[in-house]
Design an enzyme around this catalytic site. Structure first.
Site, PDB file in Angstrom:
ATOM      1  N   ARG A  55       0.815  -1.215   0.000  1.00  0.00           N
ATOM      2  CA  ARG A  55       0.000   0.000   0.000  1.00  0.00           C
ATOM      3  C   ARG A  55       0.847   1.263   0.000  1.00  0.00           C
ATOM      4  NH1 ARG A  55      -4.926  -0.229   2.846  1.00  0.00           N
ATOM      5  NH2 ARG A  55      -5.818  -2.290   2.696  1.00  0.00           N
ATOM      6  N   THR A  56       1.705   1.362   0.992  1.00  0.00           N
ATOM      7  CA  THR A  56       2.491   2.593   1.126  1.00  0.00           C
ATOM      8  C   THR A  56       3.404   2.778  -0.080  1.00  0.00           C
ATOM      9  OG1 THR A  56       2.405   2.305   3.500  1.00  0.00           O
ATOM     10  CG2 THR A  56       4.019   3.852   2.667  1.00  0.00           C
ATOM     11  N   LYS A  83      21.434  -9.926   1.415  1.00  0.00           N
ATOM     12  CA  LYS A  83      22.644 -10.750   1.487  1.00  0.00           C
ATOM     13  C   LYS A  83      23.666 -10.145   2.440  1.00  0.00           C
ATOM     14  CE  LYS A  83      21.846 -12.004  -3.289  1.00  0.00           C
ATOM     15  NZ  LYS A  83      21.881 -11.145  -4.473  1.00  0.00           N
ATOM     16  N   ARG A 105      11.259   2.675   4.063  1.00  0.00           N
ATOM     17  CA  ARG A 105      10.441   1.888   4.996  1.00  0.00           C
ATOM     18  C   ARG A 105      11.403   0.868   5.587  1.00  0.00           C
ATOM     19  NH1 ARG A 105       5.224  -0.618   5.920  1.00  0.00           N
ATOM     20  NH2 ARG A 105       4.447   1.488   5.591  1.00  0.00           N
ATOM     21  N   HIS A 135       5.317   7.095  11.291  1.00  0.00           N
ATOM     22  CA  HIS A 135       4.860   6.974   9.912  1.00  0.00           C
ATOM     23  C   HIS A 135       4.224   8.318   9.566  1.00  0.00           C
ATOM     24  CE1 HIS A 135       3.575   5.414   6.225  1.00  0.00           C
ATOM     25  NE2 HIS A 135       2.812   4.403   6.606  1.00  0.00           N
TER      26      HIS A 135
END
Lengths: 329, 218, 434
Positions: A55-56, A83, A105, A135
């Site tokens: 969504r974001t 990795k 994020r 957020h």
């Protein structure tokens, strides 16, 4: 405005209103034939997602593309990040690629703050959700949605509006960003949750606390339901799903206790049957879908205000770095 | 700022601005342009007026009023903010947006008359044309300005001109409208003087909410 | 052996006196000594203290030589005024056998900057399941008397009880890292106002205090010695004060950083402030200072925890816990305890040399400064003021929370059994077998 958007606490009242007013203008775009502006042509925006968030990420991507930015999606999954490449090396790579802004994020609280304070990269850092910290663009779109319903008009704030936020405050970055921004905009915030899902020290936050949803509902202009993950049950935050939804879930009966003008909000994704019943989620008073649309406008506004004018990238290399972005006029 | 002006030699001192149009002149000019629009657009049947922020919006509103008197009809009126289309965005910090309002009938197939206060480099109008391109497809676009001061940097001309005002690049043209500046007037003066008086105005927090754009080359 | 005549040193902050060091001992003390020495040191304005003893040092060797080695760690110790350090057991392999502790001990002897007294693990592999061979480690050349699973808590009450009992046979002590594991799952910082706002997992004070409370009761029950590592909360101080009041044989240490820094610093999300136990609140800092002043807390121990740059140059959650501290310990103690009037230099000598040596049963350290005693000394310049510059550190790592901070005082010289390991603020390059 500051050069980065890491925390909703970074925004002054003027900053916040400028973003909301700009978003209001940009919202018109969605009704146009050509939903695109040339403003960020030649700017490179990297979406750096260490955590799955369709969504974001989609919302930011739409906002970036509508402003004609060059968009690079840098997902931790399947990249060198998984990795063992460090955040620092990733940032240095993005800097070398000429990123004007990084939308990040991250599952670790503080990762965007780290990025913003480091000299790993020079572009703006926009926090798209960090761990259980903040957020800020979610809080902005929530405030935008509330203002449209409760006090519409450019330059208007949320003075005196009563916002009730219900659910897992302890683990919620949405709650933290909202309490900062809503206070800046003059709203009164009440958190409702079982005591296990409230952080230690919350009594010093600028908000009211209640353990009793039914008592708060009649005094609510906007009700925000936070997602409650079923896994929390196993960590003894509450006994059972059934008990949680009985005490803190939103249902048709409780909807009737809200004042007629009040809205029900949810940042998504909703856990239907847990914190919200389908009856409420699908009712016209639930703004969950509207919030998604508003998210694009608000994120466009943030991107424009941080990147639309002169930025550090345009300045000569030896120019002093400042922590603020001025807004002309 | 202006306090020590007297101490500088007379020939080098920035000239104070002199008025080239007063309120009556401006009203007459708007009436004339309204008549020209009706004449050239054959009754202004499909005309849409779009004022360009900030003072173009006020002028468009006045033009709209005159046209209503002349034609007895309400000509669709809107506003246009061209900030997002400017070619000099990166020279300054990000600017706050003004309200863009397209009339309910839209602009597709219409004769759009853009309204602005001063036509100078032409870059503002270039941005406005780009903006229109994203909003719809007008039958034609025309331009009405209060003042044309020359010095075009793009192949753009106005269809309706209130006053042609030959100026030097050292000069600044200030348009003041009662809607935002308390008084109707067009002034021409030295750029340096205008800049100085602007900052003096700002410091005193004088009448105008926003000081007049001095229309410098962009 | 080089002889030293130290002129006008203020012994424990007292009136200026001369000291003659020869044959590894303090030969003469007095004013206007006429003896001839190889090197004469003008110690005007310098305070003479007994060589400092650290109960809690991570030297990282074997296993993490990229962070520190016994050589670099003991050079840092000498620069900090230490003449003996206790090397913690959480190396790779873990110091849970006679072989490993002897190796560490021997590396210390070979380096020659500071006595290295290895600490043995309480349980095999620090896993908290089975007692390590405590007796064998004691009987080894290293002569281990302090046992700790530091970094991990011996949370099994029965295992802790047994360990406390078992080491009585050779006058050992268990040094407990008090951290209730379930209460600290996912813990990132002190649980309180700041953790709530930052959204970082909380490490509540009660997780430390509940273990300390249990351990003092266990120690009393079986009549054993207990040492509590890096006490960090006001509540822990209260429990220890209560236990001491009962006459139980409980000792405790506090780190320099817990005497100075608070969890407010975490707001920067800079992992240089990430440490275990975490930085606490200003109230805790005040309680710790007071407890160190009144003797409830016996010793300052550095918990010197070197980490390579990449383990700190990252986001908070994945960063390693710990700070280097050997080279700044005495300065921090001067600022927090001496300049506040809580301790005089005699008190500093007691908390940083006498008592830690007694807790560790180190015979040649923590002795009075008097004729015939081993010449383990530090000359400290308390008037110095300067910003901490990590690039000048002798430790291999740079993870100091004090970078750029103005701290008072610096070590002018350190003597280990009459040999200068640091002279005029510079490390002696002689090193070698002690």
């Amino acid at each position: 405005m500051k050069r980065h958007l890491v925390s909703a606490a970074d925004l002054s009242r003027d900053d916040a209103l400028l973003i909301l007013d700009t978003a209001e203008e940009l919202a018109q775009l969605s009704g146009r034939a050509v939903k695109k502006l040339p403003t960020l042509r030649g700017r490179t925006v990297v979406n750096l997602f260490f955590e799955d968030s369709t969504r974001t990420k989609t919302s930011f991507e739409v906002a970036e593309k509508r402003l004609s930015a060059d968009v690079i999606n840098f997902s931790a999954k399947g990249s060198s990040v998984s990795k063992g490449e460090s955040l620092k090396d990733t940032a240095l790579t993005l800097q070398a690629m000429g990123a004007d802004a990084v939308v990040i994020r991250h599952h670790a609280s503080g990762a965007p703050a780290r990025l913003a304070q480091s000299d790993w990269l020079h572009g703006s850092v926009i926090n798209a959700g960090d761990g259980t910290h903040e957020h800020p663009t979610q809080a902005l779109l929530d405030a935008f949605t509330m203002r449209r319903h409760l006090n519409p008009g450019a330059g208007h704030d949320l003075a005196g509006r009563r916002v009730t936020i219900v659910g897992d405050v302890l683990h919620s970055r949405v709650a933290r960003s909202n309490v900062h921004l809503l206070n800046t905009l003059g709203a009164q915030v009440t958190f409702v949750a079982p005591p296990t899902l409230l952080p230690i020290g919350i009594e010093n936050w600028p908000c009211e606390i209640s353990y009793d949803l039914d008592r708060v509902l009649p005094k609510t202009d906007a009700l925000m339901m936070l997602r409650v993950q079923r896994e929390r049950m196993n960590a003894a935050f509450f006994p059972t799903e059934r008990e949680y939804s009985r005490r803190y879930g939103m249902n048709g009966l409780r909807l009737a206790q809200l004042p007629g003008h009040a809205i029900v909000m949810h940042p998504g994704p909703m856990v239907r049957g847990m914190e919200i019943t389908a009856e409420v989620a699908d009712s016209p008073r639930c703004t969950a879908v509207e919030q998604v649309a508003n998210g694009v406008s608000v994120r466009m506004a943030v991107l424009y205000l941080l990147l639309g004018g002169a930025t550090l990238a345009d300045a000569p290399a030896d120019a002093p770095r400042t922590e603020t972005v001025e807004i002309a006029q | 700022m202006t306090a020590h002006r007297d101490s500088t030699p007379q020939d080098q001192a920035p000239r104070p601005p002199h008025q080239v149009l007063d309120g009556t002149d401006i009203a007459r000019v708007i009436t004339r342009i309204a008549h020209e629009i009706v004449e050239r657009a054959k009754g202004a049947e499909d005309v849409v007026l779009l004022g360009i922020h900030t003072r173009g919006v006020h002028l468009a509103r006045r033009l709209h009023g005159r046209l209503a008197q002349i034609t007895g009809r309400e000509i669709p009126l809107g506003t246009l903010d061209i900030t997002m289309y400017r070619d000099d965005l990166r020279l300054k910090p990000a600017r706050a947006l003004e309200h863009t309002e397209i009339p309910p009938g839209g602009i597709d197939g219409k004769l759009v008359v853009l309204v602005d206060d001063v036509l100078f480099s032409g870059r503002t109008i270039r941005a406005a044309l780009d903006a229109l391109n994203d909003i719809g497809r007008p039958r034609a676009v025309q331009l009405a300005v209060l003042v044309d001061r020359g010095h075009r940097e793009l192949p753009i001309r106005a269809d309706y001109v209130g006053k042609n005002l030959p100026t030097s690049l050292r000069e600044a043209v200030q348009v003041r409208l009662s809607d935002s500046d308390g008084v109707d007037a067009v002034l021409v003066g030295d750029r340096d003087f205008t800049a100085a008086s602007r900052s003096a105005l700002t410091e005193q927090g004088a009448q105008a909410a926003k000081p007049t754009e001095p229309h410098l080359p962009e | 052996m080089t002889t030293y005549l130290i002129r006008n040193a203020q012994i424990l902050g007292g009136a200026p006196q001369d000291l003659l060091l020869a044959d590894g001992v303090i030969k003469e003390i007095g004013t206007g000594l006429t003896a001839v020495a190889d090197i004469e040191i003008d110690a005007t304005g310098l305070v003479a203290l007994p060589g400092l003893v650290d109960l809690h040092t991570h030297l990282r060797e074997p296993g993490r030589e990229d962070a520190e080695t016994v050589l670099t760690g003991t050079r840092a110790a000498a620069m900090g005024g230490f003449t003996a350090v206790h090397a913690m057991a959480n190396t790779t392999p873990v110091a849970d056998t006679a072989g490993v502790v002897e190796q560490v001990w021997r590396l210390g002897q070979e380096a020659g900057y500071c006595d290295v007294q290895p600490v043995g693990a309480v349980t095999v592999g620090l896993e908290g399941k089975q007692l390590a061979e405590l007796g064998a480690m004691h009987e080894s050349a290293a002569g281990v008397r302090v046992f700790s699973d530091d970094g991990k808590c011996v949370d099994d009450a029965v295992l802790m009880r047994r360990a406390l009992e078992y080491v009585k046979a050779f006058d050992g002590v268990v040094a407990q890292h008090a951290q209730e594991p379930r209460l600290t799952e996912g813990a990132q910082m002190n649980e309180g106002q700041v953790s709530g706002e930052l959204g970082l997992g909380g490490w509540p004070a009660v997780a430390e205090e509940s273990i300390i409370a249990r351990d003092v009761l266990l120690a009393a029950h079986v009549g054993s010695r207990l040492h509590v590592c890096h006490v960090s909360t006001a509540g822990s101080v209260e429990i220890i004060r209560w236990a001491k009041g009962k006459g139980w044989d409980v000792t405790a240490e506090v780190t320099p950083h817990h005497l100075l820094l608070t969890d407010e610093l975490v707001r920067s999300y800079d992992p240089v402030y990430k440490v275990n136990p975490p930085l606490r609140t200003a109230e805790d800092v005040q309680a710790l200072r007071k407890a160190l002043a009144d003797g409830t807390i016996d010793a300052v121990a550095t918990d010197h925890a070197p980490h390579p740059a990449e383990d700190k140059d990252c986001e908070w959650a994945v960063a390693a816990m710990g700070m280097v501290g050997l080279e700044t310990a005495l300065s921090v103690v001067q600022q927090t305890m001496v300049e506040t009037g809580l301790l005089n230099w005699e008190g500093v000598a007691d908390r940083m040399s006498h008592r830690p040596a007694r807790i560790g049963r180190l015979a040649g350290h923590g002795r009075p400064i008097s004729v015939g005693e081993p010449a383990n000394l530090v000359l400290f310049d308390p008037a110095y003021r300067g910003a901490v510059n990590p690039d000048s550190f002798a430790t291999r790592s740079r993870n100091t929370p004090y970078k750029g901070l103005d701290l008072p005082g610096r070590v002018h010289a350190t003597f280990l059994r009459g040999r200068a390991t640091v002279l005029a603020g510079e490390l002696s390059e002689q090193g070698g077998e002690l």
